[in-house]
Design a protein around this motif. Structure first.
Motif, mmCIF file in Angstrom:
data_model
loop_
_atom_site.group_PDB
_atom_site.id
_atom_site.type_symbol
_atom_site.label_atom_id
_atom_site.label_comp_id
_atom_site.label_asym_id
_atom_site.label_seq_id
_atom_site.Cartn_x
_atom_site.Cartn_y
_atom_site.Cartn_z
ATOM 1 N N SER A 9 -5.200 -7.142 -3.432
ATOM 2 C CA SER A 9 -3.917 -7.819 -3.660
ATOM 3 C C SER A 9 -3.412 -7.712 -5.092
ATOM 4 O O SER A 9 -2.236 -7.894 -5.358
ATOM 5 C CB SER A 9 -4.032 -9.292 -3.280
ATOM 6 N N CYS A 10 -4.317 -7.398 -6.021
ATOM 7 C CA CYS A 10 -3.868 -7.340 -7.420
ATOM 8 C C CYS A 10 -4.596 -6.209 -8.148
ATOM 9 O O CYS A 10 -4.344 -5.041 -7.846
ATOM 10 C CB CYS A 10 -4.093 -8.693 -8.084
ATOM 11 N N ASP A 11 -5.496 -6.533 -9.050
ATOM 12 C CA ASP A 11 -6.096 -5.491 -9.880
ATOM 13 C C ASP A 11 -7.600 -5.317 -9.673
ATOM 14 O O ASP A 11 -8.286 -4.773 -10.532
ATOM 15 C CB ASP A 11 -5.786 -5.742 -11.364
ATOM 16 N N GLU A 12 -8.118 -5.807 -8.539
ATOM 17 C CA GLU A 12 -9.516 -5.519 -8.210
ATOM 18 C C GLU A 12 -9.523 -4.868 -6.829
ATOM 19 O O GLU A 12 -8.879 -5.363 -5.908
ATOM 20 C CB GLU A 12 -10.380 -6.785 -8.082
ATOM 21 N N THR A 13 -10.301 -3.786 -6.695
ATOM 22 C CA THR A 13 -10.506 -3.212 -5.376
ATOM 23 C C THR A 13 -11.862 -3.718 -4.895
ATOM 24 O O THR A 13 -12.882 -3.436 -5.522
ATOM 25 C CB THR A 13 -10.559 -1.666 -5.424
ATOM 26 N N GLY A 14 -11.862 -4.469 -3.788
ATOM 27 C CA GLY A 14 -13.106 -5.024 -3.271
ATOM 28 C C GLY A 14 -13.364 -4.568 -1.855
ATOM 29 O O GLY A 14 -12.447 -4.553 -1.023
ATOM 30 N N GLU A 45 2.513 -0.386 -10.189
ATOM 31 C CA GLU A 45 2.421 0.989 -9.673
ATOM 32 C C GLU A 45 1.042 1.593 -9.980
ATOM 33 O O GLU A 45 0.449 2.271 -9.143
ATOM 34 C CB GLU A 45 3.547 1.837 -10.282
ATOM 35 N N LEU A 46 0.551 1.344 -11.177
ATOM 36 C CA LEU A 46 -0.788 1.849 -11.533
ATOM 37 C C LEU A 46 -1.854 1.201 -10.652
ATOM 38 O O LEU A 46 -2.817 1.847 -10.237
ATOM 39 C CB LEU A 46 -1.102 1.566 -13.005
ATOM 40 N N ALA A 47 -1.656 -0.083 -10.355
ATOM 41 C CA ALA A 47 -2.620 -0.797 -9.507
ATOM 42 C C ALA A 47 -2.689 -0.136 -8.137
ATOM 43 O O ALA A 47 -3.776 0.170 -7.636
ATOM 44 C CB ALA A 47 -2.233 -2.264 -9.383
ATOM 45 N N SER A 48 -1.529 0.110 -7.515
ATOM 46 C CA SER A 48 -1.502 0.712 -6.175
ATOM 47 C C SER A 48 -2.222 2.049 -6.167
ATOM 48 O O SER A 48 -3.026 2.336 -5.291
ATOM 49 C CB SER A 48 -0.065 0.949 -5.702
ATOM 50 N N ARG A 49 -1.897 2.884 -7.158
ATOM 51 C CA ARG A 49 -2.489 4.226 -7.192
ATOM 52 C C ARG A 49 -4.000 4.166 -7.362
ATOM 53 O O ARG A 49 -4.737 4.955 -6.779
ATOM 54 C CB ARG A 49 -1.872 5.047 -8.331
ATOM 55 N N ASP A 50 -4.459 3.221 -8.171
ATOM 56 C CA ASP A 50 -5.899 3.131 -8.383
ATOM 57 C C ASP A 50 -6.624 2.629 -7.128
ATOM 58 O O ASP A 50 -7.719 3.084 -6.814
ATOM 59 C CB ASP A 50 -6.219 2.233 -9.585
ATOM 60 N N HIS A 51 -5.989 1.695 -6.402
ATOM 61 C CA HIS A 51 -6.608 1.251 -5.140
ATOM 62 C C HIS A 51 -6.802 2.452 -4.204
ATOM 63 O O HIS A 51 -7.828 2.572 -3.538
ATOM 64 C CB HIS A 51 -5.736 0.201 -4.441
ATOM 65 N N ALA A 80 -3.742 -9.436 3.553
ATOM 66 C CA ALA A 80 -2.378 -9.059 3.944
ATOM 67 C C ALA A 80 -1.343 -9.666 2.993
ATOM 68 O O ALA A 80 -0.175 -9.290 3.008
ATOM 69 C CB ALA A 80 -2.116 -9.499 5.384
ATOM 70 N N GLY A 81 -1.729 -10.628 2.177
ATOM 71 C CA GLY A 81 -0.828 -11.231 1.201
ATOM 72 C C GLY A 81 -1.362 -12.586 0.810
ATOM 73 O O GLY A 81 -2.378 -13.008 1.355
ATOM 74 N N PRO A 82 -0.760 -13.299 -0.123
ATOM 75 C CA PRO A 82 0.297 -12.796 -1.010
ATOM 76 C C PRO A 82 -0.308 -11.951 -2.131
ATOM 77 O O PRO A 82 -1.512 -11.988 -2.357
ATOM 78 C CB PRO A 82 0.906 -14.086 -1.563
ATOM 79 N N GLY A 83 0.552 -11.204 -2.806
ATOM 80 C CA GLY A 83 0.077 -10.344 -3.891
ATOM 81 C C GLY A 83 1.116 -9.285 -4.215
ATOM 82 O O GLY A 83 2.282 -9.394 -3.805
ATOM 83 N N LEU A 84 0.684 -8.253 -4.936
ATOM 84 C CA LEU A 84 1.588 -7.147 -5.282
ATOM 85 C C LEU A 84 1.801 -6.310 -4.030
ATOM 86 O O LEU A 84 0.834 -5.831 -3.434
ATOM 87 C CB LEU A 84 0.959 -6.273 -6.376
ATOM 88 N N ILE A 85 3.051 -6.117 -3.639
ATOM 89 C CA ILE A 85 3.298 -5.527 -2.321
ATOM 90 C C ILE A 85 2.747 -4.107 -2.200
ATOM 91 O O ILE A 85 2.156 -3.750 -1.170
ATOM 92 C CB ILE A 85 4.799 -5.613 -1.924
ATOM 93 N N GLY A 86 2.892 -3.293 -3.244
ATOM 94 C CA GLY A 86 2.367 -1.923 -3.170
ATOM 95 C C GLY A 86 0.861 -1.917 -3.004
ATOM 96 O O GLY A 86 0.300 -1.169 -2.188
ATOM 97 N N ALA A 87 0.202 -2.779 -3.760
ATOM 98 C CA ALA A 87 -1.260 -2.868 -3.701
ATOM 99 C C ALA A 87 -1.711 -3.354 -2.325
ATOM 100 O O ALA A 87 -2.674 -2.842 -1.749
ATOM 101 C CB ALA A 87 -1.761 -3.811 -4.798
ATOM 102 N N LEU A 88 -0.992 -4.329 -1.786
ATOM 103 C CA LEU A 88 -1.326 -4.853 -0.454
ATOM 104 C C LEU A 88 -1.164 -3.783 0.622
ATOM 105 O O LEU A 88 -1.985 -3.663 1.535
ATOM 106 C CB LEU A 88 -0.421 -6.039 -0.110
ATOM 107 N N ILE A 89 -0.082 -3.006 0.512
ATOM 108 C CA ILE A 89 0.186 -1.971 1.523
ATOM 109 C C ILE A 89 -0.927 -0.922 1.522
ATOM 110 O O ILE A 89 -1.345 -0.443 2.579
ATOM 111 C CB ILE A 89 1.584 -1.330 1.293
ATOM 112 N N VAL A 90 -1.443 -0.597 0.335
ATOM 113 C CA VAL A 90 -2.549 0.370 0.267
ATOM 114 C C VAL A 90 -3.754 -0.159 1.051
ATOM 115 O O VAL A 90 -4.323 0.533 1.899
ATOM 116 C CB VAL A 90 -2.950 0.648 -1.202
ATOM 117 N N GLY A 91 -4.124 -1.419 0.782
ATOM 118 C CA GLY A 91 -5.306 -1.991 1.454
ATOM 119 C C GLY A 91 -5.079 -2.150 2.944
ATOM 120 O O GLY A 91 -5.960 -1.848 3.760
#
Ligand code: KG4
Ligand code: ZN
Length: 337
Positions: A9-14, A45-51, A80-91
């Motif tokens: 949802s944000c800056d950690e990939t778990g 944007e960087l968060a999404s790409r890194d996920h 599924a949320g809440p959070g950064l939408i791009g990052a959420l969509i990746v997960g």
């Protein structure tokens, strides 16, 4: 029942694997903190790409650590949320594709529900019902938890979240983002009582919070001052005291109002040692017991999502939920793409 949990949802990939009989089998995490630090905050944007880069390797590691494969997995849970939408969509896209390929149910989890249930990863795990204090970078909420999925919001921050106040004050003190833990370390060397910072909303009844004035008070206190190492530590200490006093008093009121015998603390700020000590004392003085997830389960992680997914699937859930940037806790998930 065995579930995979995916948090982005944000800056950690778990990515984690939880088994209802054996507990947590694997827990993998990649933090993007170093990548975002140069910008002073999370760059979506960087968060999404890194996920995207991290998910598959983390999943492979988690499956190897848990020594299991698709045959023994019963479902795939994801934030599924809440959070950064791009990052959420990746997960969500990753988790739902995996579930589809493996013919397992996918289950979208509310990020805050994940945090609320994180204490259940510990032994002994608290039973329902309980009072939950959720203190993260984005939320400060007191929630009456009657049972799984039965959440009643008692009060929340009207402006900055507690973690946000920690991070903004840390920045004023020249600490790197996200500064909560660093500020707490600095505060440990501070002398209490040098600065009078406000305890917002304590002078009136209710369970609401407000922390933006506190950050402003710190800014005013620092203005034109020579910032020696000791002064910085003193400011950190008095700021932390103001936050802890406020959270402790609201928890005391909420315990009294609800009659709950258990207080669960969740979210990144819940990792704060002095806050934990204080809330244990407040709970004890009010006939209750405080429960804390270990620090790595307080901040964002896949384990809490795997556990929430397992409980949800056991309770009969299984509909994939669409990713949502905003999603009030307690509201039904939005199904569909
Ligand atoms: O729950 P979390 O990982 O992310 C959100 O969902 O927001 O919480 C992160 C927040 C950040 O604001 C961070 O500075 C704060 O938790 N935090 C702390 C401590 N460790 C993390 N705040 C105070 N003391 C700590 N020890
Ligand atoms: Zn979180």
């Amino acid at each position: 029942m065995r579930t995979i949990g995916i948090e982005t949802s944000c800056d950690e990939t778990g990515v984690a694997i939880y088994d209802s009989g054996r507990g947590l089998l694997a827990n993998r995490l990649h933090s993007q903190v170093a990548m975002h630090q140069a910008y002073g905050g999370v760059v979506p944007e960087l968060a999404s790409r890194d996920h995207i880069r991290r998910l598959l390797p983390l999943l492979k590691e988690a499956l190897a650590e848990a020594r299991c494969d698709e045959d023994s997995i019963d479902g795939v849970a994801y934030t599924a949320g809440p959070g950064l939408i791009g990052a959420l969509i990746v997960g969500a896209g990753f988790a739902r594709s995996l579930a589809y390929a493996w013919r397992k149910p996918a289950v979208g989890i509310h990020h805050l529900e994940g945090h609320l249930l994180a204490a259940l990863l510990e032994h002994p795990a608290p039973d329902f019902p309980f009072l939950a204090l959720l203190v993260s970078g984005g939320h400060t909420q007191l929630i009456d938890v009657a049972a799984l999925g039965r959440y009643r919001l008692l009060g929340e921050s009207l402006d900055d979240a507690a973690g946000e106040a920690f991070d903004k004050t840390a920045k004023l003190l020249g600490l790197a983002y996200p500064g909560g833990a660093a500020l707490a370390a600095l505060a440990a060397r501070g002398r209490g009582g040098s600065f009078q910072f406000p305890r917002p909303m304590l002078d009136r009844p209710g369970l609401e919070f407000s922390f933006s004035g506190l950050k402003t008070a710190v800014r005013v206190a620092l203005r034109g001052r020579e910032l020696s190492a000791q002064t910085r530590a003193d400011v950190a200490r008095d700021f932390e005291d103001a936050i802890i006093d406020t959270l402790a008093e609201k928890c005391r009121r909420a315990l009294r109002a609800t009659g709950h015998r258990r207080l669960i603390v969740a979210g990144g700020v819940g990792a704060n040692t002095r806050l934990r000590q204080r809330l244990s004392a407040v709970a004890g003085a009010n006939g209750a017991q405080a429960y804390f997830p270990r620090p790595e389960y307080c901040t964002d992680n896949g384990a809490m999502i795997a556990l929430a997914g397992c409980l949800r699937l056991q309770a009969g859930a299984g509909a994939a939920a669409a990713a949502r940037a905003n999603w009030p806790l307690g509201e039904e998930a939005t199904t569909g793409a």
